[in-house]
Design a protein around this motif. Sequence first.
Motif, mmCIF file in Angstrom:
data_model
loop_
_atom_site.group_PDB
_atom_site.id
_atom_site.type_symbol
_atom_site.label_atom_id
_atom_site.label_comp_id
_atom_site.label_asym_id
_atom_site.label_seq_id
_atom_site.Cartn_x
_atom_site.Cartn_y
_atom_site.Cartn_z
ATOM 1 N N UNK A 63 48.133 28.046 37.779
ATOM 2 C CA UNK A 63 47.030 28.459 36.469
ATOM 3 C C UNK A 63 46.684 26.953 36.043
ATOM 4 N N UNK A 64 47.320 25.771 36.373
ATOM 5 C CA UNK A 64 46.943 24.673 35.622
ATOM 6 C C UNK A 64 45.992 23.884 36.684
ATOM 7 N N UNK A 65 45.470 24.683 37.634
ATOM 8 C CA UNK A 65 44.388 24.298 38.828
ATOM 9 C C UNK A 65 45.121 23.178 39.634
ATOM 10 N N UNK A 66 46.383 22.946 39.640
ATOM 11 C CA UNK A 66 46.809 22.025 40.740
ATOM 12 C C UNK A 66 47.421 22.765 41.819
ATOM 13 N N UNK A 67 47.345 21.894 43.030
ATOM 14 C CA UNK A 67 48.096 22.639 44.093
ATOM 15 C C UNK A 67 49.420 23.386 43.985
ATOM 16 N N UNK A 68 49.626 24.196 44.726
ATOM 17 C CA UNK A 68 51.257 24.968 44.369
ATOM 18 C C UNK A 68 52.245 23.981 44.388
ATOM 19 N N UNK A 69 52.273 22.916 45.398
ATOM 20 C CA UNK A 69 53.325 22.268 45.732
ATOM 21 C C UNK A 69 53.121 20.573 45.623
ATOM 22 N N UNK A 70 51.781 20.314 45.321
ATOM 23 C CA UNK A 70 51.434 18.777 45.259
ATOM 24 C C UNK A 70 50.685 18.529 43.857
ATOM 25 N N UNK A 71 51.480 17.969 42.929
ATOM 26 C CA UNK A 71 50.928 17.657 41.760
ATOM 27 C C UNK A 71 49.880 16.238 41.853
ATOM 28 N N UNK A 72 48.803 16.672 41.002
ATOM 29 C CA UNK A 72 47.841 15.762 40.989
ATOM 30 C C UNK A 72 46.824 16.083 42.112
ATOM 31 N N UNK A 73 47.003 17.015 42.740
ATOM 32 C CA UNK A 73 45.920 17.600 43.730
ATOM 33 C C UNK A 73 45.219 18.845 43.279
ATOM 34 N N UNK A 74 44.173 18.805 42.906
ATOM 35 C CA UNK A 74 43.144 19.960 42.606
ATOM 36 C C UNK A 74 42.172 20.482 43.542
ATOM 37 N N UNK A 75 42.761 21.620 44.071
ATOM 38 C CA UNK A 75 41.879 22.453 45.061
ATOM 39 C C UNK A 75 40.749 22.858 44.336
ATOM 40 N N UNK A 76 39.434 22.796 44.932
ATOM 41 C CA UNK A 76 38.465 23.250 44.043
ATOM 42 C C UNK A 76 37.290 23.800 45.128
ATOM 43 N N UNK A 77 36.385 24.738 44.698
ATOM 44 C CA UNK A 77 35.270 25.312 45.176
ATOM 45 C C UNK A 77 35.415 25.954 46.222
ATOM 46 N N UNK A 78 34.338 25.934 47.092
ATOM 47 C CA UNK A 78 34.476 27.046 48.336
ATOM 48 C C UNK A 78 35.355 26.566 49.421
ATOM 49 N N UNK A 79 35.308 25.310 49.942
ATOM 50 C CA UNK A 79 36.437 24.927 50.776
ATOM 51 C C UNK A 79 37.968 25.438 50.523
ATOM 52 N N UNK A 80 38.293 25.148 49.287
ATOM 53 C CA UNK A 80 39.710 25.612 48.835
ATOM 54 C C UNK A 80 39.690 26.885 48.827
ATOM 55 N N UNK A 81 38.742 27.897 48.780
ATOM 56 C CA UNK A 81 38.844 29.283 48.744
ATOM 57 C C UNK A 81 38.597 29.685 47.292
ATOM 58 N N UNK A 82 37.853 29.096 46.341
ATOM 59 C CA UNK A 82 37.800 29.658 44.935
ATOM 60 C C UNK A 82 36.247 29.736 44.567
ATOM 61 N N UNK A 83 35.404 29.678 45.236
ATOM 62 C CA UNK A 83 34.058 30.110 45.268
ATOM 63 C C UNK A 83 33.088 30.555 46.448
ATOM 64 N N UNK A 84 32.100 30.919 46.109
ATOM 65 C CA UNK A 84 30.948 31.475 47.106
ATOM 66 C C UNK A 84 29.701 31.218 46.515
ATOM 67 N N UNK A 85 29.016 29.971 47.040
ATOM 68 C CA UNK A 85 27.863 29.696 46.696
ATOM 69 C C UNK A 85 27.578 28.547 45.600
ATOM 70 N N UNK A 86 26.523 27.950 45.485
ATOM 71 C CA UNK A 86 26.098 26.931 44.610
ATOM 72 C C UNK A 86 26.659 27.302 42.991
ATOM 73 N N UNK A 87 26.466 28.396 42.623
ATOM 74 C CA UNK A 87 26.591 28.577 41.125
ATOM 75 C C UNK A 87 28.100 28.792 40.932
ATOM 76 N N UNK A 88 28.813 29.532 41.743
ATOM 77 C CA UNK A 88 30.114 29.657 41.327
ATOM 78 C C UNK A 88 31.029 28.487 41.616
ATOM 79 N N UNK A 89 30.350 27.654 42.806
ATOM 80 C CA UNK A 89 31.296 26.448 43.035
ATOM 81 C C UNK A 89 31.117 25.318 41.991
ATOM 82 N N UNK A 90 29.774 25.269 41.224
ATOM 83 C CA UNK A 90 29.647 24.552 40.202
ATOM 84 C C UNK A 90 30.568 24.775 38.743
#
Length: 501
Positions: free
Chosen positions: A453-480
């Motif tokens: 919920x704090x946007x950090x990786x499930x098992x690595x502190x300090x790593x913030x998966x983000x955007x389309x590649x990490x599976x959290x967006x689709x397209x310019x707008x949602x990725x931004x």
Amino acid sequence: MFRRAHDARKRADIKLTYIVDVEVEDEAAVLKRLADVPHCAVTPDMAYRFVAKAPAQLSAPRPVVIGMGPCGLFAGLILAQMGFRPIILERGKAVRERTKDTFGLWRKSVLNPESNVQFGEGGAGTFSDGKLYSQIKDPKHYGRKVLDEFVRAGAPEDILYLSRPHIGTFRLVSMVEKMRATIHELGGEVRFETRVDDIEIDQGKVRGLKLSTGEHLRCDYVVLAVGHSARDTFQMLSDRGVYIEAKPFSLGFRIEHPQGLIDRSRFGKFAGHKQLGAADYKVVHHCSNGRTVYSFCMCPGGTVVAATSEPGRVVTNGMSQYSRAERNANAGIVVGITPNDYPGGPLAGIAFQRKWEERAFELGGGNYMAPGQLVGDFIAGRPSTSLGSVVPSYKPGVHPTDLSKALPDYVIEAIREALPQMDKKIAGFAMHDAVLTGVETRTSSPIRVRRRDDYQSMNVEGLYPAGEGAGYAGGIYSAAIDGIEVAEALALKMIGVPAAA
């Protein structure tokens, strides 16, 4: 004027619809008088407010953003605007140099695996229709911040009020450059042609990055915004034990029709009206084999583009310029698949994509030609030996063939059933001379780098998966927007304030 749209459900009587902001002297009295009017309300406060400000002296090293697509660009911009002086690492080249490399594939069949439609400043969204809308929920109005920053960087102001705004590729190039300049002015740093080859994790925490330049970059906070095609990065993260899971995505083809056909079908006698522009569409069909076929990334008045990032593979995508004035309309016609279709672990979807991209390369005859087939022939189950009235736009070129072996049988079966049904919704959709071009495999990331919920990786502190590649967006707008949310969470973490879920 806050929003302008059109209602074309009744082609004989197309209506323009508006949402307007009105200033009144006695707001309470007006709201009371109009209490029964469902579309009248107080204008929401959409002003963006920074959640943090960097202290004069930071105890931690500067935050690092990996990737400079829409997500990484906005994560870096927000961090810079808050004073955190981020370092942005982009494996590809600056946008204008990258454009030359991309044209090298399209015009000369020469692929640069590190500088292409997928990799480089601006990310895959640079070579797209530049759509700036999404179906995601945005209760904090981060989308307005995205649009405001784009306008500040040179986008047309109509993106602030059009219901389905777009920018187009050529305008995106100069905008990305201006946003990079802003990041530099605010103390940020952008390093091109710098790939992250390894990540140092110690006791569940990020400690540093090993770069393709040979440098070891010390860092405690990393935004992972690598895009959906960074397959080597996903492998590296998996090797280092970062929690990754397989996720659904879609496979299919690009379909091209004359834009005039789509305009007439959607707008009737109003086709070509300057207020309406080039018509788009969205179609879906639920098949008898349990699959769903749907249109994806529809590009009015655009072109089908070569979008591979790996040698010996063919991938298609679509893009448009701001004018949307090219002769053809194109869209992905794709079928949803799940990890049950490609068992074998969290990275099995990547191997699945590669299999069909290699098949497309072979069917196209090599040299990055794409395999193509007339829609009439595809439905009838016979190979195409020549093309008809619809001239395909894909470069380096399209090789007529039989697409029935280009994708799994259940995908072919579903699309073959869906096209005549879609013709009932858009007259001419299944016209014989419409062209299918293969293959569309990178509709979204085949993996998700799970985060808390704090946007950090499930098992690595300090790593913030983000955007389309990490599976959290689709397209310019949602990725931004995701880039903004992750940047805020990281900034709060750096100053010791818990991020809100």
